[in-house]
Scaffold this active site. Sequence first.
Site, short mmCIF file in Angstrom:
data_model
loop_
_atom_site.label_atom_id
_atom_site.label_comp_id
_atom_site.label_asym_id
_atom_site.label_seq_id
_atom_site.Cartn_x
_atom_site.Cartn_y
_atom_site.Cartn_z
N ASP A 113 -4.22 22.83 13.24
CA ASP A 113 -5.09 22.58 14.38
C ASP A 113 -6.33 23.46 14.24
OD1 ASP A 113 -3.37 20.80 15.46
OD2 ASP A 113 -2.55 22.13 16.99
N ASP B 56 0.70 8.72 19.63
CA ASP B 56 1.49 9.67 20.42
C ASP B 56 2.35 8.86 21.37
OD1 ASP B 56 0.21 11.77 19.17
OD2 ASP B 56 -1.19 12.15 20.83
#
Lengths: 250, 191
Positions: A11, A130
């Site tokens: 990330d 997701d």
Amino acid sequence: MLKKRIIPCLDIKNGRTVKGINFLDIRDAGDPVELAKKYAADGADELVFLDITATEEKRKTLSELVKKVAAEINIPFTVGGGINSLEDAEIVIKSGADKVSLNSSAVKNPQLISDIADQYGSQCVVVAIDTKYVDNKWRVFVSGGKIPTDLLAIDWAKKVAELGAGEILLTSMNNDGTKAGFALDITKQISEAVSIPVIASGGAGTKEHFKEVFQKTKASGGLAASIFHYNEIPIPELKNYLKTQNIPIR
Amino acid sequence: MQSLKYNAGNIASVQNTLTRLGYESLVTDDAVSLRQADKVIFPGVGEASSAMKYLKDRNLDEVIRSLKQPVLGICLGQQLLCAFSEEGNVNCLGIFKTMVKKFPPNDLVPQMGWNSLTKLSGPLFQGINESDDVYFVHSYYAELCKNTVATCDYIVPFSAAMNKDNFYATQFHPEKSGSVGEQILMNFLKL
């Protein structure tokens, strides 16, 4: 034989990796290039960079980062996070990324998948899905998992494959962060329903979880973040284990 | 050292790797520069018939065929060095007298990921072990032929690498294949 891929995810915020990282042998743990080099040397098969920067400077910092990574890394890498247009994808690909990953932007504008695939080839286009199990159904969520949609994960997966996606990165929000294992049921369903590779994500906590997802589903790869960042499961150890379990691994 | 420019692919990653290995390179579609280069790399991801059209429009098909220095075709570059491609049903450069076909849909197509090389021979594979893995992304493959110098098996066995005279080619991406790929590129660069 084609190998199953082990994929660490980094990330990125303002050009730096976020979440704590505790490799002793890295000079600067926040430097994504250093971390990426470490993973590549350890035998990672591919890398995913997910940019979570929310500022207007985002494009510039991201393209600079991608250029640095591309100059240093000798394995394929994917860049995602806020790629909302063909132009965004072009900047990232021309900076040296092998693939771009689309998530909310693909739900909002499915044509974007085809536009990027037509321009750069399907192999460049990853669609990240997701999904969360709500009311007995695996539903698609967007905006970093905050907003539910009317889409079912299985339908959306088939649709993105038709539109020209080259790969699906499937994250189960129920499993993500739990370290209790990948969501085997939806990973199995989707990996059997589409003819493009599916990368399983969310829930990896042990080496056995990777074995399970490769034995019980048709996933082509397994993605994880914290277990690699915190060195809980070193990549060489994971890969050696999977080899002893007769999983095809590089 | 020259890298051939054309309307296909991630040329930047080949150039990055050359820089890391300590070699200067120039991306060009200029015939004079290509003829003067020590070596020519012909990289690419893209579509065969449009890439062939680009080459023909610039007379680069003749230029490539006439090169005498070591030439390395990568991925689509390998396919374009073959006789004919089913992708757009196009006649290619014809260095390797073999056909490029689409994988039958018995498994995921494209093949995307790391797969092993077997039956290695020739200078490209000095120091490379049988079954070492390299990175592939492709939907079309070159059939096995007498010029095959490495074999890979995905759905069918196919030419992972080929060599004829000064022409070399790999279906995989050495620039994305970790240290094994760098060794293969170094072997080419040292020819």
